[in-house]
Structures are given as structure tokens and as C-alpha cells.
Design a protein around this motif. Structure first.
Motif, PDB file in Angstrom:
ATOM      1  N   LEU A  98       0.825  -1.210   0.000  1.00  0.00           N
ATOM      2  CA  LEU A  98       0.000   0.000   0.000  1.00  0.00           C
ATOM      3  C   LEU A  98       0.861   1.263   0.000  1.00  0.00           C
ATOM      4  CD1 LEU A  98      -2.683  -0.983   2.685  1.00  0.00           C
ATOM      5  CD2 LEU A  98      -3.032  -0.810   0.213  1.00  0.00           C
ATOM      6  N   MET A  99       2.017   1.201   0.654  1.00  0.00           N
ATOM      7  CA  MET A  99       2.892   2.364   0.804  1.00  0.00           C
ATOM      8  C   MET A  99       3.724   2.668  -0.434  1.00  0.00           C
ATOM      9  SD  MET A  99       4.341   1.516   4.596  1.00  0.00           S
ATOM     10  CE  MET A  99       5.370   2.969   4.796  1.00  0.00           C
ATOM     11  N   LEU A 100       4.092   1.644  -1.195  1.00  0.00           N
ATOM     12  CA  LEU A 100       5.058   1.808  -2.285  1.00  0.00           C
ATOM     13  C   LEU A 100       4.719   2.935  -3.264  1.00  0.00           C
ATOM     14  CD1 LEU A 100       6.235  -1.820  -3.143  1.00  0.00           C
ATOM     15  CD2 LEU A 100       7.437  -0.043  -1.873  1.00  0.00           C
ATOM     16  N   PRO A 101       3.463   3.061  -3.699  1.00  0.00           N
ATOM     17  CA  PRO A 101       3.174   4.157  -4.640  1.00  0.00           C
ATOM     18  C   PRO A 101       3.419   5.548  -4.041  1.00  0.00           C
ATOM     19  CG  PRO A 101       1.354   2.586  -4.578  1.00  0.00           C
ATOM     20  CD  PRO A 101       2.294   2.218  -3.478  1.00  0.00           C
ATOM     21  N   HIS A 102       3.411   5.642  -2.726  1.00  0.00           N
ATOM     22  CA  HIS A 102       3.564   6.937  -2.063  1.00  0.00           C
ATOM     23  C   HIS A 102       5.009   7.202  -1.624  1.00  0.00           C
ATOM     24  CE1 HIS A 102      -0.763   6.964  -2.210  1.00  0.00           C
ATOM     25  NE2 HIS A 102      -0.754   5.784  -1.627  1.00  0.00           N
ATOM     26  N   LEU A 103       5.869   6.215  -1.785  1.00  0.00           N
ATOM     27  CA  LEU A 103       7.287   6.399  -1.444  1.00  0.00           C
ATOM     28  C   LEU A 103       8.095   6.765  -2.683  1.00  0.00           C
ATOM     29  CD1 LEU A 103       7.882   3.514   1.108  1.00  0.00           C
ATOM     30  CD2 LEU A 103       7.926   5.958   1.570  1.00  0.00           C
ATOM     31  N   ALA A 156       5.531  -1.415  14.159  1.00  0.00           N
ATOM     32  CA  ALA A 156       4.903  -0.676  15.261  1.00  0.00           C
ATOM     33  C   ALA A 156       3.409  -0.518  15.003  1.00  0.00           C
ATOM     34  CB  ALA A 156       5.563   0.692  15.425  1.00  0.00           C
ATOM     35  N   TYR A 157       3.047  -0.185  13.778  1.00  0.00           N
ATOM     36  CA  TYR A 157       1.637  -0.042  13.418  1.00  0.00           C
ATOM     37  C   TYR A 157       0.890  -1.359  13.625  1.00  0.00           C
ATOM     38  CZ  TYR A 157      -2.568   0.568  10.638  1.00  0.00           C
ATOM     39  OH  TYR A 157      -3.882   0.596  10.227  1.00  0.00           O
ATOM     40  N   ASP A 158       1.493  -2.449  13.170  1.00  0.00           N
ATOM     41  CA  ASP A 158       0.860  -3.763  13.312  1.00  0.00           C
ATOM     42  C   ASP A 158       0.666  -4.132  14.781  1.00  0.00           C
ATOM     43  OD1 ASP A 158      -0.070  -6.254  11.879  1.00  0.00           O
ATOM     44  OD2 ASP A 158       1.463  -7.125  13.176  1.00  0.00           O
ATOM     45  N   ARG A 159       1.656  -3.832  15.616  1.00  0.00           N
ATOM     46  CA  ARG A 159       1.525  -4.106  17.057  1.00  0.00           C
ATOM     47  C   ARG A 159       0.338  -3.348  17.651  1.00  0.00           C
ATOM     48  NH1 ARG A 159       7.302  -4.627  17.157  1.00  0.00           N
ATOM     49  NH2 ARG A 159       7.617  -2.392  17.269  1.00  0.00           N
ATOM     50  N   LEU A 160       0.195  -2.093  17.259  1.00  0.00           N
ATOM     51  CA  LEU A 160      -0.893  -1.273  17.791  1.00  0.00           C
ATOM     52  C   LEU A 160      -2.257  -1.793  17.330  1.00  0.00           C
ATOM     53  CD1 LEU A 160       0.730   2.237  17.282  1.00  0.00           C
ATOM     54  CD2 LEU A 160       0.303   1.096  19.477  1.00  0.00           C
ATOM     55  N   ASP A 170      -7.845   0.999  16.662  1.00  0.00           N
ATOM     56  CA  ASP A 170      -8.286   1.136  15.277  1.00  0.00           C
ATOM     57  C   ASP A 170      -7.204   1.868  14.482  1.00  0.00           C
ATOM     58  OD1 ASP A 170      -8.593   3.954  15.538  1.00  0.00           O
ATOM     59  OD2 ASP A 170     -10.672   3.737  16.162  1.00  0.00           O
ATOM     60  N   ARG A 171      -7.380   1.900  13.166  1.00  0.00           N
ATOM     61  CA  ARG A 171      -6.350   2.467  12.287  1.00  0.00           C
ATOM     62  C   ARG A 171      -6.001   3.906  12.634  1.00  0.00           C
ATOM     63  NH1 ARG A 171      -7.509   0.567   6.125  1.00  0.00           N
ATOM     64  NH2 ARG A 171      -6.964  -1.599   6.442  1.00  0.00           N
ATOM     65  N   GLU A 172      -7.028   4.736  12.806  1.00  0.00           N
ATOM     66  CA  GLU A 172      -6.790   6.155  13.066  1.00  0.00           C
ATOM     67  C   GLU A 172      -6.025   6.356  14.373  1.00  0.00           C
ATOM     68  OE1 GLU A 172      -9.902   4.966  12.129  1.00  0.00           O
ATOM     69  OE2 GLU A 172      -9.553   5.575  10.058  1.00  0.00           O
ATOM     70  N   MET A 173      -6.406   5.605  15.391  1.00  0.00           N
ATOM     71  CA  MET A 173      -5.745   5.724  16.680  1.00  0.00           C
ATOM     72  C   MET A 173      -4.278   5.278  16.566  1.00  0.00           C
ATOM     73  SD  MET A 173      -6.896   4.088  20.354  1.00  0.00           S
ATOM     74  CE  MET A 173      -8.541   4.774  20.246  1.00  0.00           C
ATOM     75  N   SER A 193       8.510  11.030   9.220  1.00  0.00           N
ATOM     76  CA  SER A 193       7.176  11.505   8.827  1.00  0.00           C
ATOM     77  C   SER A 193       6.807  11.086   7.405  1.00  0.00           C
ATOM     78  CB  SER A 193       7.067  13.016   8.989  1.00  0.00           C
ATOM     79  OG  SER A 193       8.056  13.670   8.228  1.00  0.00           O
ATOM     80  N   GLU A 194       7.785  11.043   6.497  1.00  0.00           N
ATOM     81  CA  GLU A 194       7.522  10.614   5.117  1.00  0.00           C
ATOM     82  C   GLU A 194       6.986   9.170   5.085  1.00  0.00           C
ATOM     83  OE1 GLU A 194      10.038   9.476   1.062  1.00  0.00           O
ATOM     84  OE2 GLU A 194      11.114  10.151   2.851  1.00  0.00           O
ATOM     85  N   VAL A 195       7.522   8.336   5.927  1.00  0.00           N
ATOM     86  CA  VAL A 195       7.118   6.931   5.967  1.00  0.00           C
ATOM     87  C   VAL A 195       5.725   6.789   6.579  1.00  0.00           C
ATOM     88  CG1 VAL A 195       7.681   4.660   6.927  1.00  0.00           C
ATOM     89  CG2 VAL A 195       9.497   6.116   6.022  1.00  0.00           C
ATOM     90  N   VAL A 196       5.470   7.494   7.661  1.00  0.00           N
ATOM     91  CA  VAL A 196       4.150   7.451   8.295  1.00  0.00           C
ATOM     92  C   VAL A 196       3.103   8.016   7.336  1.00  0.00           C
ATOM     93  CG1 VAL A 196       2.743   8.232  10.244  1.00  0.00           C
ATOM     94  CG2 VAL A 196       5.119   7.562  10.623  1.00  0.00           C
ATOM     95  N   ALA A 197       3.444   9.096   6.623  1.00  0.00           N
ATOM     96  CA  ALA A 197       2.517   9.688   5.653  1.00  0.00           C
ATOM     97  C   ALA A 197       2.206   8.699   4.525  1.00  0.00           C
ATOM     98  CB  ALA A 197       3.091  10.982   5.084  1.00  0.00           C
ATOM     99  N   ALA A 198       3.219   7.966   4.063  1.00  0.00           N
ATOM    100  CA  ALA A 198       3.002   6.965   3.007  1.00  0.00           C
ATOM    101  C   ALA A 198       2.093   5.852   3.506  1.00  0.00           C
ATOM    102  CB  ALA A 198       4.336   6.390   2.536  1.00  0.00           C
ATOM    103  N   LEU A 199       2.270   5.446   4.761  1.00  0.00           N
ATOM    104  CA  LEU A 199       1.393   4.430   5.336  1.00  0.00           C
ATOM    105  C   LEU A 199      -0.035   4.947   5.423  1.00  0.00           C
ATOM    106  CD1 LEU A 199       0.860   1.705   6.757  1.00  0.00           C
ATOM    107  CD2 LEU A 199       1.623   2.780   8.897  1.00  0.00           C
ATOM    108  N   GLU A 200      -0.201   6.176   5.870  1.00  0.00           N
ATOM    109  CA  GLU A 200      -1.538   6.755   6.001  1.00  0.00           C
ATOM    110  C   GLU A 200      -2.233   6.856   4.641  1.00  0.00           C
ATOM    111  OE1 GLU A 200      -3.643  10.361   8.437  1.00  0.00           O
ATOM    112  OE2 GLU A 200      -1.641  10.746   7.628  1.00  0.00           O
ATOM    113  N   LYS A 201      -1.524   7.330   3.630  1.00  0.00           N
ATOM    114  CA  LYS A 201      -2.097   7.437   2.278  1.00  0.00           C
ATOM    115  C   LYS A 201      -2.450   6.062   1.731  1.00  0.00           C
ATOM    116  CE  LYS A 201       0.371  11.650   1.075  1.00  0.00           C
ATOM    117  NZ  LYS A 201       1.537  12.175   0.362  1.00  0.00           N
ATOM    118  N   GLY A 202      -1.569   5.101   1.954  1.00  0.00           N
ATOM    119  CA  GLY A 202      -1.839   3.741   1.483  1.00  0.00           C
ATOM    120  C   GLY A 202      -3.062   3.136   2.148  1.00  0.00           C
TER     121      GLY A 202
END
Length: 197
Positions: A48-53, A154-158, A164-167, A181-190
Motif C-alpha cells: 500500500l505504501m510503495l506508490p507513495h514512497l 509498530a503499526y501492526d503491534r498497535l 483502530d487504524r486512526e488511533m 514523517s515521510e514513511v508514516v505519511a506513506a502508510l496513512e495514504k496507502g
């Protein structure tokens, strides 16, 4: 003749690499479905992240996510389940788990042309400060790949602990200096385009 031979050799090498990937994944699913399940989720997040990286060599991030749990082959699934859920385990089991990135690196490093993937796997639990700066002699791809892997872990652990995703995303954003932040933003967009819930 030379060109035909070179093409056949390249095809053989590609089949060998694909076969090695399949073999590792088959071993993981048979011996430790808990680790396989996590590796599948991690691979999905990276996809999901690759297109945004949009980075050269980013295909290695997906392979690293897939292989990231291969080092868990020797850890009993019930112990892995407890660790992934954040429950306490025996010190010896924690030590075994803490060694899994290096074990995975050593296994994957035996496959030709996957040295960078192995290096990403080895660094998946690195301290946050090393995500933004790569070590002397290390490629930017490895440094960023390690950061991507660390972030999705870290996201998967949470998420698997019940958030939930947003939290979960909010928590990653709130920890200043922990994640790039670039990586977290790519995850969020994906995740906004994700239909695999």
C-alpha cells in the motif's frame, strides 16, 4: 546464441529467486502460522505504501516485509502470539525473539542478490535515530527500508493490540522523533486506499 543463452540464464536465476521466496514462505506457514500471518500483513502494508514512497529499490521493502518473520521459525507459535500481543513471556523466550532479525538476515543473506533485503531485515528493530541517518557505507535504500519495516511493525503491534487504524496512526505521529514523517505519511495514504480490512 550468446543473447539467447544470457536470456535463459536470467530466466533461470529469476525462477531460482522465486523458488527460494516460495520455499521460505511455505516453511513459515507450515511451521509457524502466527509469524506467517504477521509477515503477510506487513507485506500488505508495504504494498500500500510503495506508490507513495516512489523510491528506486523500493521493491526490496516488500521482500523485506515478507521475510521479516523468517527468523521466527524456531519460536513456538504460542510464544510469538504472546509477544505480538504485548503479553509478558519468559526472559529466555524474549531473548530468542530479540535474535530473530539477525537469524532472518542470515537466512535471507544466503540468497544471491538479496543482500540489501537481508540488511533491512537485520535492522527492523533499530533505534529510532538510525532511521533518518544511514550508517557509513550503508545505502539509502537499506536505511529507508529499515525505517519502513520498523514503522509497519509498530503499526501492526498497535492494531493487533486492539487499536483502530486512526488511533494507531495518531500514536505513530505523536511520538516525535521515533518514526520518519515521510514513511508514516506513506502508510496513512496507502491505508486510505485499502480494501483489505
Amino acid at each position: 546464441k550468446l543473447r539467447a543463452t544470457e536470456t535463459r540464464l536470467r530466466e533461470t536465476l529469476q525462477k531460482t529467486l522465486s523458488g527460494a521466496v516460495s520455499l521460505f514462505m511455505d516453511l513459515l506457514i507450515l511451521s509457524n502460522p502466527v509469524a506467517y500471518s504477521r509477515a503477510s500483513r506487513l507485506k500488505h502494508y508495504v504494498k500500500l505504501m510503495l506508490p507513495h514512497l516512489d523510491r528506486p529499490g523500493a521493491w526490496q521493502f516488500e521482500l523485506a516485509a515478507m521475510f521479516s518473520q523468517v527468523g521466527c521459525l524456531s519460536i513456538p507459535p504460542d510464544i510469538l502470539q504472546d509477544i505480538y500481543a504485548g503479553r509478558s513471556v519468559e526472559d529466555s523466550d524474549r531473548v530468542l525473539f530479540d535474535l530473530h532479525p539477525q537469524a532472518g538476515c542470515e537466512l535471507v543473506g544466503r540468497i544471491p542478490n538479496l543482500e540489501s533485503v537481508a540488511a533491512i531485515i537485520a535492522r527492523q528493530e533499530d533505534d529510532p535515530c538510525s532511521c533518518s541517518e544511514h550508517e557509513k557505507g550503508e545505502s539509502e535504500t537499506v536505511a529507508l527500508g529499515a525505517c519502513v519495516l520498523r514503522t509497519i511493525l509498530a503499526y501492526d503491534r498497535l492494531v493487533t493490540s486492539g487499536q483502530d487504524r486512526e488511533m494507531a496512526l495518531g500514536q505513530l505521529k505523536a511520538i516525535t522523533g521515533e518514526y520518519v514523517s515521510e514513511v508514516v505519511a506513506a502508510l496513512e495514504k496507502g491505508l486510505q486506499t485499502d480494501e483489505w480490512s
